[in-house]
Design a protein around this motif. Structure first.
Motif, PDB file in Angstrom:
ATOM      1  N   ARG A  64       6.420  19.783  44.236  1.00 39.63           N
ATOM      2  CA  ARG A  64       7.483  18.874  44.678  1.00 39.63           C
ATOM      3  C   ARG A  64       8.796  19.088  43.939  1.00 39.63           C
ATOM      4  N   GLU A  65       8.754  19.649  42.715  1.00 32.14           N
ATOM      5  CA  GLU A  65       9.974  19.810  41.928  1.00 32.14           C
ATOM      6  C   GLU A  65      10.572  21.204  42.028  1.00 32.14           C
ATOM      7  N   VAL A  66       9.930  22.091  42.792  1.00 30.68           N
ATOM      8  CA  VAL A  66      10.387  23.481  42.872  1.00 30.68           C
ATOM      9  C   VAL A  66      11.160  23.691  44.158  1.00 30.68           C
ATOM     10  N   ASP A  67      12.321  24.297  44.020  1.00 28.17           N
ATOM     11  CA  ASP A  67      13.097  24.697  45.192  1.00 28.17           C
ATOM     12  C   ASP A  67      13.183  26.215  45.175  1.00 28.17           C
ATOM     13  N   GLU A  68      14.314  26.772  44.811  1.00 28.39           N
ATOM     14  CA  GLU A  68      14.426  28.226  44.666  1.00 28.39           C
ATOM     15  C   GLU A  68      14.316  28.577  43.186  1.00 28.39           C
ATOM     16  N   GLY A  69      13.129  28.446  42.634  1.00 26.46           N
ATOM     17  CA  GLY A  69      12.905  28.699  41.222  1.00 26.46           C
ATOM     18  C   GLY A  69      12.871  27.405  40.434  1.00 26.46           C
ATOM     19  N   VAL A  70      12.864  27.539  39.100  1.00 25.78           N
ATOM     20  CA  VAL A  70      12.765  26.357  38.240  1.00 25.78           C
ATOM     21  C   VAL A  70      14.071  26.074  37.505  1.00 25.78           C
ATOM     22  N   ASP A  71      15.102  26.866  37.777  1.00 22.93           N
ATOM     23  CA  ASP A  71      16.434  26.635  37.206  1.00 22.93           C
ATOM     24  C   ASP A  71      16.391  26.537  35.684  1.00 22.93           C
ATOM     25  N   GLY A  72      15.655  27.454  35.059  1.00 20.72           N
ATOM     26  CA  GLY A  72      15.617  27.507  33.590  1.00 20.72           C
ATOM     27  C   GLY A  72      14.693  26.518  32.931  1.00 20.72           C
ATOM     28  N   ALA A  73      13.989  25.704  33.724  1.00 18.35           N
ATOM     29  CA  ALA A  73      13.112  24.675  33.149  1.00 18.35           C
ATOM     30  C   ALA A  73      11.783  25.286  32.725  1.00 18.35           C
ATOM     31  N   GLN A  74      11.661  25.592  31.450  1.00 18.71           N
ATOM     32  CA  GLN A  74      10.476  26.271  30.924  1.00 18.71           C
ATOM     33  C   GLN A  74       9.216  25.436  31.086  1.00 18.71           C
ATOM     34  N   GLU A  75       9.304  24.146  30.809  1.00 20.02           N
ATOM     35  CA  GLU A  75       8.129  23.275  30.904  1.00 20.02           C
ATOM     36  C   GLU A  75       7.591  23.222  32.337  1.00 20.02           C
ATOM     37  N   LEU A  76       8.511  23.188  33.320  1.00 19.77           N
ATOM     38  CA  LEU A  76       8.093  23.173  34.717  1.00 19.77           C
ATOM     39  C   LEU A  76       7.390  24.476  35.081  1.00 19.77           C
ATOM     40  N   ALA A  77       7.886  25.606  34.569  1.00 22.12           N
ATOM     41  CA  ALA A  77       7.253  26.900  34.840  1.00 22.12           C
ATOM     42  C   ALA A  77       5.833  26.944  34.285  1.00 22.12           C
ATOM     43  N   VAL A  78       5.647  26.390  33.092  1.00 23.40           N
ATOM     44  CA  VAL A  78       4.311  26.335  32.488  1.00 23.40           C
ATOM     45  C   VAL A  78       3.371  25.502  33.359  1.00 23.40           C
ATOM     46  N   GLU A  79       3.846  24.364  33.822  1.00 22.78           N
ATOM     47  CA  GLU A  79       3.037  23.494  34.674  1.00 22.78           C
ATOM     48  C   GLU A  79       2.636  24.201  35.971  1.00 22.78           C
ATOM     49  N   VAL A  80       3.587  24.891  36.583  1.00 23.39           N
ATOM     50  CA  VAL A  80       3.320  25.563  37.867  1.00 23.39           C
ATOM     51  C   VAL A  80       2.329  26.703  37.703  1.00 23.39           C
ATOM     52  N   VAL A  81       2.510  27.547  36.691  1.00 30.07           N
ATOM     53  CA  VAL A  81       1.637  28.709  36.560  1.00 30.07           C
ATOM     54  C   VAL A  81       0.211  28.294  36.213  1.00 30.07           C
ATOM     55  N   ARG A  82       0.060  27.219  35.460  1.00 29.13           N
ATOM     56  CA  ARG A  82      -1.290  26.745  35.152  1.00 29.13           C
ATOM     57  C   ARG A  82      -1.980  26.200  36.400  1.00 29.13           C
ATOM     58  N   ALA A  83      -1.211  25.493  37.231  1.00 32.94           N
ATOM     59  CA  ALA A  83      -1.789  24.927  38.441  1.00 32.94           C
ATOM     60  C   ALA A  83      -2.138  26.006  39.466  1.00 32.94           C
ATOM     61  N   ASP A  84      -1.311  27.054  39.568  1.00 31.39           N
ATOM     62  CA  ASP A  84      -1.492  28.080  40.599  1.00 31.39           C
ATOM     63  C   ASP A  84      -2.132  29.362  40.077  1.00 31.39           C
ATOM     64  N   PHE A  85      -2.674  29.321  38.837  1.00 33.54           N
ATOM     65  CA  PHE A  85      -3.233  30.559  38.290  1.00 33.54           C
ATOM     66  C   PHE A  85      -4.380  31.129  39.127  1.00 33.54           C
ATOM     67  N   PRO A  86      -5.224  30.316  39.771  1.00 34.53           N
ATOM     68  CA  PRO A  86      -6.271  30.910  40.620  1.00 34.53           C
ATOM     69  C   PRO A  86      -5.709  31.869  41.677  1.00 34.53           C
ATOM     70  N   GLU A  87      -4.548  31.558  42.214  1.00 36.89           N
ATOM     71  CA  GLU A  87      -3.929  32.448  43.194  1.00 36.89           C
ATOM     72  C   GLU A  87      -3.502  33.760  42.543  1.00 36.89           C
ATOM     73  N   ILE A  88      -2.975  33.674  41.321  1.00 38.12           N
ATOM     74  CA  ILE A  88      -2.601  34.887  40.587  1.00 38.12           C
ATOM     75  C   ILE A  88      -3.842  35.721  40.283  1.00 38.12           C
ATOM     76  N   GLN A  89      -4.922  35.060  39.871  1.00 40.70           N
ATOM     77  CA  GLN A  89      -6.138  35.781  39.512  1.00 40.70           C
ATOM     78  C   GLN A  89      -6.724  36.523  40.709  1.00 40.70           C
TER      79      GLN A  89
END
Length: 379
Positions: A64-89
């Motif tokens: 819900r907080e992502v549009d075209e990237g995270v606009d430098g928000a490191q904490e948001l990037a950490v949250e997203v990659v942890r949630a979507d890591f199964p897709e990366i794997q």
């Protein structure tokens, strides 16, 4: 050395595309097409020339907080990659890691995705695979927003202990602040960095019977990088020119009759040592005090007849003196028919890096100013 390439964020993904393009256009192999790019966005980047759509993973597109990237928000990037890591794997599972020597994660550490998602990815890769996980990290320029320095400083605190080694590239040293075309300047810097990475890691497929005693192999690179920490790379190249240029300059420095065999041997050795000196004194990917390196590796590439054994020994001894370490490995990368000779110098676990110190001070000041501002707003 065979490495899977994993680009994180827009900058890291574009750099992987550049490395793959350089590899594909030459006769050296690094990733053999085994690569993946990962970015956080609701839109897919279609600017790649050498990364196919099925090698690109877009995450965060339902957040819900992502549009075209995270606009430098490191904490948001950490949250997203942890949630979507199964897709990366699932995408990582398509890469035959058992056939490779390790993984190279590529990220721009000033951005939110590269710094945040990159750190999480390195930790997960270490859990998944019994292979070295290296990082190629790009530092933000000193004139970049303070938030970029904070992202990079935080990322280094996480990535350096987690990775087997972190090769850093300092944008501040390579970008022309007065350049008219900023995008072209970044592309030029990417090409410079890609060339060094390919020269260091990639190898030409060789006939096993033609491999000499001095030929560098993956175990030498792994051993040099094994202390971990931060790594810097130097590079120099010269055209083979019997009519002048670099070779003539070397000849002019040598005493005695140049027509005998002993003089030819001195010429070859002098040429190699001069090239190694040039590599160490060139613009390193990360400016540092070379004597602070724990281990050093030099790789010489070119026609086998140009790679003097005496030159290897003299270059190695000179590097020991300059870097003040006896942990110096030297090897060659024979390239029959090549019109150039090049030297790559790898400085492993360097500890005296003024750029990192300055960036950390900038990050501390930025955090302090944000704390003061938050306190004023709460009053």
């Amino acid at each position: 050395m065979k490495l899977a390439l994993v680009g994180v964020g827009g900058g890291g993904s574009r750099l992987v595309d550049t490395i793959r393009g350089l590899e594909a256009s030459g006769d050296r192999q690094l990733c053999y097409g085994h690569l993946l790019t990962i970015d956080i966005s609701r839109t897919v980047d279609d600017d790649f020339e050498h990364v196919s759509p099925d090698q690109h993973v877009t995450i965060g597109d339902t957040h819900r907080e992502v549009d075209e990237g995270v606009d430098g928000a490191q904490e948001l990037a950490v949250e997203v990659v942890r949630a979507d890591f199964p897709e990366i794997q699932r995408s990582l599972d398509s890469i035959p890691m058992r056939k490779l020597d390790g993984v190279l994660v590529v990220a721009c550490l000033g951005g939110g995705t590269g710094s945040g998602a990159g750190a999480v990815l390195v930790e997960r890769l270490q859990e998944l695979y019994d292979k070295p996980v290296y990082v190629l990290g790009v530092l933000p320029a000193a004139k970049a927003p303070d938030r970029a320095a904070l992202n990079a400083a935080r990322s280094l605190r996480s990535i350096v202990p987690a990775a087997d080694s972190v090769i850093l590239f300092d944008n501040d040293r390579w970008l022309d602040p007065d350049a008219a075309d900023v995008d072209e300047e970044y592309e030029r810097a990417n090409r410079e960095l890609a060339g060094r990475i390919v020269s260091l890691f990639a190898r030409e497929e060789s006939d096993p019977d033609s491999i000499g005693a001095n030929t560098m192999d993956s175990s030498d690179i792994i051993r040099t990088l094994s202390p971990g920490g931060v790594t810097s790379v130097g590079y120099a190249e010269t055209d083979l020119d019997d009519g002048g240029g670099f070779l003539s300059w070397v000849l002019s420095l040598l005493p005695g009759d140049r027509g005998d065999e002993e003089s030819d041997d001195r010429t070859d050795a002098g040429k190699i040592q001069g090239l190694v000196r040039q590599a160490l004194n060139s613009r390193l990917t990360l400016p540092c005090e070379v004597s602070s390196a724990e281990r050093v590796l030099v790789v010489l590439s070119g026609p086998p007849e140009e790679l003097s054994r005496r030159g290897f020994e003299s270059a190695r001894q000179w590097l020991e003196e300059e870097t003040e370490t006896v942990e110096v490995l030297a090897g060659d990368d024979p390239r029959t028919g090549s019109s150039t000779v090049s030297a790559v110098v790898l400085l492993s676990n360097v500890t005296e890096v003024p750029r990192i110190d300055a960036m950390q001070r900038q990050a501390v000041e930025y955090e302090r100013s944000r704390t003061v501002q938050a306190a004023d707003e709460s009053d």
